[in-house]
Write a protein that holds these residues in place. Sequence first.
Motif, PDB file in Angstrom:
ATOM      1  N   CYS A  34       0.725  -1.274   0.127  1.00  0.00           N
ATOM      2  CA  CYS A  34       0.020   0.025   0.050  1.00  0.00           C
ATOM      3  C   CYS A  34       0.840   1.158   0.059  1.00  0.00           C
ATOM      4  O   CYS A  34       0.612   2.060   0.797  1.00  0.00           O
ATOM      5  CB  CYS A  34      -0.959   0.211   1.253  1.00  0.00           C
ATOM      6  SG  CYS A  34      -1.676  -1.316   1.597  1.00  0.00           S
ATOM      7  N   HIS A  41      -3.058  -7.543  -9.808  1.00  0.00           N
ATOM      8  CA  HIS A  41      -2.667  -7.180  -8.746  1.00  0.00           C
ATOM      9  C   HIS A  41      -1.920  -7.890  -7.798  1.00  0.00           C
ATOM     10  O   HIS A  41      -1.365  -7.434  -6.533  1.00  0.00           O
ATOM     11  CB  HIS A  41      -3.841  -6.428  -8.045  1.00  0.00           C
ATOM     12  CG  HIS A  41      -4.306  -5.210  -8.695  1.00  0.00           C
ATOM     13  ND1 HIS A  41      -5.566  -4.498  -8.526  1.00  0.00           N
ATOM     14  CD2 HIS A  41      -3.862  -4.708  -9.687  1.00  0.00           C
ATOM     15  CE1 HIS A  41      -5.939  -3.614  -9.277  1.00  0.00           C
ATOM     16  NE2 HIS A  41      -4.615  -3.373 -10.097  1.00  0.00           N
ATOM     17  N   MET A  50      -2.482  -2.713  -3.285  1.00  0.00           N
ATOM     18  CA  MET A  50      -3.815  -1.968  -3.318  1.00  0.00           C
ATOM     19  C   MET A  50      -3.672  -0.363  -3.066  1.00  0.00           C
ATOM     20  O   MET A  50      -2.269   0.039  -3.018  1.00  0.00           O
ATOM     21  CB  MET A  50      -4.579  -2.207  -1.746  1.00  0.00           C
ATOM     22  CG  MET A  50      -4.929  -3.765  -1.733  1.00  0.00           C
ATOM     23  SD  MET A  50      -6.250  -4.141  -0.550  1.00  0.00           S
ATOM     24  CE  MET A  50      -5.615  -5.939  -0.145  1.00  0.00           C
ATOM     25  N   ASP A 104     -10.751  -1.327  -1.935  1.00  0.00           N
ATOM     26  CA  ASP A 104     -10.024  -2.374  -1.995  1.00  0.00           C
ATOM     27  C   ASP A 104      -9.892  -3.147  -0.736  1.00  0.00           C
ATOM     28  O   ASP A 104      -9.999  -4.542  -0.979  1.00  0.00           O
ATOM     29  CB  ASP A 104      -8.347  -1.705  -2.324  1.00  0.00           C
ATOM     30  CG  ASP A 104      -8.313  -1.435  -3.784  1.00  0.00           C
ATOM     31  OD1 ASP A 104      -9.283  -1.563  -4.723  1.00  0.00           O
ATOM     32  OD2 ASP A 104      -7.305  -0.492  -4.242  1.00  0.00           O
ATOM     33  N   TYR A 162      -9.023 -12.019  -6.180  1.00  0.00           N
ATOM     34  CA  TYR A 162      -8.690 -10.264  -6.028  1.00  0.00           C
ATOM     35  C   TYR A 162      -8.476  -9.756  -7.240  1.00  0.00           C
ATOM     36  O   TYR A 162      -9.039  -8.933  -7.734  1.00  0.00           O
ATOM     37  CB  TYR A 162      -7.889  -9.990  -5.036  1.00  0.00           C
ATOM     38  CG  TYR A 162      -7.908  -8.570  -4.710  1.00  0.00           C
ATOM     39  CD1 TYR A 162      -8.615  -7.917  -3.996  1.00  0.00           C
ATOM     40  CD2 TYR A 162      -6.916  -7.749  -5.205  1.00  0.00           C
ATOM     41  CE1 TYR A 162      -8.794  -6.718  -3.731  1.00  0.00           C
ATOM     42  CE2 TYR A 162      -6.898  -6.514  -5.093  1.00  0.00           C
ATOM     43  CZ  TYR A 162      -7.819  -5.766  -4.107  1.00  0.00           C
ATOM     44  OH  TYR A 162      -7.734  -4.367  -4.208  1.00  0.00           O
ATOM     45  N   ARG A 185     -10.940  -7.288  -8.968  1.00  0.00           N
ATOM     46  CA  ARG A 185     -10.803  -5.973  -8.770  1.00  0.00           C
ATOM     47  C   ARG A 185     -10.048  -5.234  -9.726  1.00  0.00           C
ATOM     48  O   ARG A 185     -10.420  -4.098  -9.800  1.00  0.00           O
ATOM     49  CB  ARG A 185      -9.948  -5.846  -7.548  1.00  0.00           C
ATOM     50  CG  ARG A 185      -9.839  -4.469  -6.907  1.00  0.00           C
ATOM     51  CD  ARG A 185     -11.284  -4.028  -6.514  1.00  0.00           C
ATOM     52  NE  ARG A 185     -11.243  -2.724  -5.874  1.00  0.00           N
ATOM     53  CZ  ARG A 185     -12.183  -1.871  -5.742  1.00  0.00           C
ATOM     54  NH1 ARG A 185     -13.533  -2.166  -5.936  1.00  0.00           N
ATOM     55  NH2 ARG A 185     -12.431  -0.564  -5.226  1.00  0.00           N
ATOM     56  N   ASP A 215     -10.750  -1.247 -10.753  1.00  0.00           N
ATOM     57  CA  ASP A 215      -9.858  -0.307 -10.594  1.00  0.00           C
ATOM     58  C   ASP A 215      -9.176   0.437 -11.999  1.00  0.00           C
ATOM     59  O   ASP A 215      -8.765   1.593 -11.899  1.00  0.00           O
ATOM     60  CB  ASP A 215      -8.423  -1.072  -9.881  1.00  0.00           C
ATOM     61  CG  ASP A 215      -8.842  -1.220  -8.466  1.00  0.00           C
ATOM     62  OD1 ASP A 215      -9.608  -0.373  -7.898  1.00  0.00           O
ATOM     63  OD2 ASP A 215      -7.928  -2.072  -7.854  1.00  0.00           O
TER      64      ASP A 215
END
Lengths: 473, 473
Positions: free
Chosen positions: B171, B298, B307, B328, B350, B354, B358
Amino acid sequence: MDFSSKKIKLTNKKKVAVVGGGLVGGLNACFLAKRGFEVTVFESREDIRCAKTIKGKSINLALSHRGRQALKHVGMEDKIVSNGIPMHARMIHSVNGKCSPIPYGRKGQYILSVGRANLNKELLTAAEAYPNTQLNFNHKLLDWNPETGTMTFLGPDGTEKDFQADLIVGCDGAFSATRKQFLRRSRFDYSQTYIPHGYLELTMPPRNGDFAMKPNFLHIWPRNTFMMIALPNMDKTFTCTLFMPFEEFEKITTGDELMAHFQKYFQDSIPLFGVDVLKRDFFQLPAQAMVSVKCSPHHLNEKCILMGDAAHAVVPFYGQGMNAGFEDCLVFDEILDQFNEDLSAVLPEYSRVRVPDDHAICDLAMYNYIEMRAHVNSRYFLFRKYLDNVLHFFMPRTIIPLYTMVTFTRTRYHEAVIRWKWQNKVITQGLLLLGTMSAAGATYLLVKYIPQKSTGSVEQLWNKLLTLKWFQK
Amino acid sequence: MDFSSKKIKLTNKKKVAVVGGGLVGGLNACFLAKRGFEVTVFESREDIRCAKTIKGKSINLALSHRGRQALKHVGMEDKIVSNGIPMHARMIHSVNGKCSPIPYGRKGQYILSVGRANLNKELLTAAEAYPNTQLNFNHKLLDWNPETGTMTFLGPDGTEKDFQADLIVGCDGAFSATRKQFLRRSRFDYSQTYIPHGYLELTMPPRNGDFAMKPNFLHIWPRNTFMMIALPNMDKTFTCTLFMPFEEFEKITTGDELMAHFQKYFQDSIPLFGVDVLKRDFFQLPAQAMVSVKCSPHHLNEKCILMGDAAHAVVPFYGQGMNAGFEDCLVFDEILDQFNEDLSAVLPEYSRVRVPDDHAICDLAMYNYIEMRAHVNSRYFLFRKYLDNVLHFFMPRTIIPLYTMVTFTRTRYHEAVIRWKWQNKVITQGLLLLGTMSAAGATYLLVKYIPQKSTGSVEQLWNKLLTLKWFQK
């Protein structure tokens, strides 16, 4: 380590470091040496001319106009052309084994199948022949300083050495080490996109001492989601490249599965390969990935410029990867002349001029990734190719097929794209008009000359027309 | 260095390293700690809660539904909301100083202006309150191993330390150090795109102890090629952000040039800033760049997941950067439940779920980059905003404005885009039909009820209609 072991007579000439001794690095060294710069080439691998086995990519190369013009500029065109095999047309292999040629351009226009290894060797030898050029192999670029131009290499003896250059020319490929310094800067646009397809090479041996298929063609087996191509080599073999989604490759794990796949899709090629060769080549190496790289700008300060795959890796479906890289060298040379070798003006100008063209060829290659394996199976596509060529014959200045502009001219790539879109609009509108007029005319004639009571036959005729196979494709 | 100084009671629980102690890192630590994982946060900067000056970006934040839902999950929604200022509408400032509000949604729907620093502090304090969480500041990630999960940090004492994790959660923002290891892998798609605009922050002080402008609005000065926005703060100041092309910023080098620019474009704001404040703030820092980052997948192996901005930095024009990052964490939490914390299944799932969302929010933010500064000046745009809201009122399930879906629901971003395109098609076709019918009807009535000899007046009427200002915009 002493990089000045070969004494350079020229004085006050710029010191240029070329990173990468591949095709574009080799050619660039010739261009820059011809200009009188003090050129030092750094290649991370060993000297390909002494190597026992040649590692790395080998997708066959199709040399065309742009590449030839660049080679010509350093006096190498004839030598390279004489070692290439002209390909005048695509040869489309249908599932049932039928072969149909589609010419690349007008009569006499062709592209050349050239071997990567030989071309690379010739370029390195030509570069080395200049007294103001020095080649260093087994030198891996670790980092460089964008303010001072100081580069740090890991040498063959495992120690780090510095080298100072006025200009760094990064020709070190799609995974460029030179480019890393660009990525650390703000406002550098960059993208890398992998396609879902991988590729794998198979060798088709000679047959009774001659080519197993007609040599002067680029053979294509288009199968929509995947495709195989074959280019002729000087030793009468063909290098075949199979393009398939990675998932498809993963499904084929045994010789039987492989043969079933080839029986179904590439039956005519099996006797030409021979079952043993096919099984050996297919399972020798895993399928390789293909990446498309775009970035902007191509220069950093007055110190560094990226060319070839380092600036614009393309997927191999337009046969322009090498040609675009070679044209980079030529464009840079032209701008060096234009700005009297003032690097502070030359480098930004190169980015301004070349970025739109390099982006355009990336996009075109990605477009052809679909066209080559799918569209060539469509009748409308073949009709349009034919129509474009006919129109080009009658109006050679007005309608120029995209492939011709890209392959047989030096029309800037991005201008070729703009012109292509305009031509498509004009031709489609022309066809629509012609179609409407023909339909109206045909109806008029039918209605006028067919007796009133048989009106039904007009409808029957149209229905018959519409059931023709051509329209259903 | 001993990372286990705080004794963890839980056994057999996954060791998770969260790289980055910003907004998404802080919230993620709460999510993962709540689940009972052994969480260690590594932040490269000092503890923001002890810092004298806060470096780094500070573009104001607009908290909306997605972010609130994620905060709610770790019991923090109320606390954060109570420290935010509701903004019910945009307030458009025209060049002549006229102000017109455009509501964000239905009555009662609003977004919240929240301060980044305070929010970040609250999240770190909340994370630290879990006994199974440990925060480490001044720890810079140097590298990590995708096979073993071993990470190497440069600690505050200048020495390197290793840390071993079952899962690494990156992150660490748009210039993520965690992501570097992804970029070394084959088949990782990545793009970074800088926009030609830079941004610069100005502070509008309170006026007679109160807000200088109406506080419950997001103020916008749209000027086509550039724009200014202002968000209210708890201390009754406004943080104003000026977005302009870098070339425009470079043209303003003196206080006089600055004042001339503001006189011309933002006249109504000058007395609110005060000339001195304006000149001080404008020349304090250079304009900052804005980047949009997309990548796929990701995750890397079963070891690492990206994320927030590390996975999808967005330009700040949809107010969704933080909200998307917070969502997220929520989506990851939902998938952890769904697959019973089996990381080998959770991580690929994920990415599958996602990545399209995104990418969609990156694209939407880029689209709004044009809409916010240009379209809001167009009468058709305002009419469409109005029409969308009216249709939404009468058909709340059929027509949902895009902004509403993005801001006030958890409709998946990519599904919101698909739905928006469909709605646009339907509404445009409806308007065309309505327009055609009205024109036909009007013509019919005019022709029917106006005496034959005055036919000319029909034409005159149409001409008059067409010269109306509305149509010329």
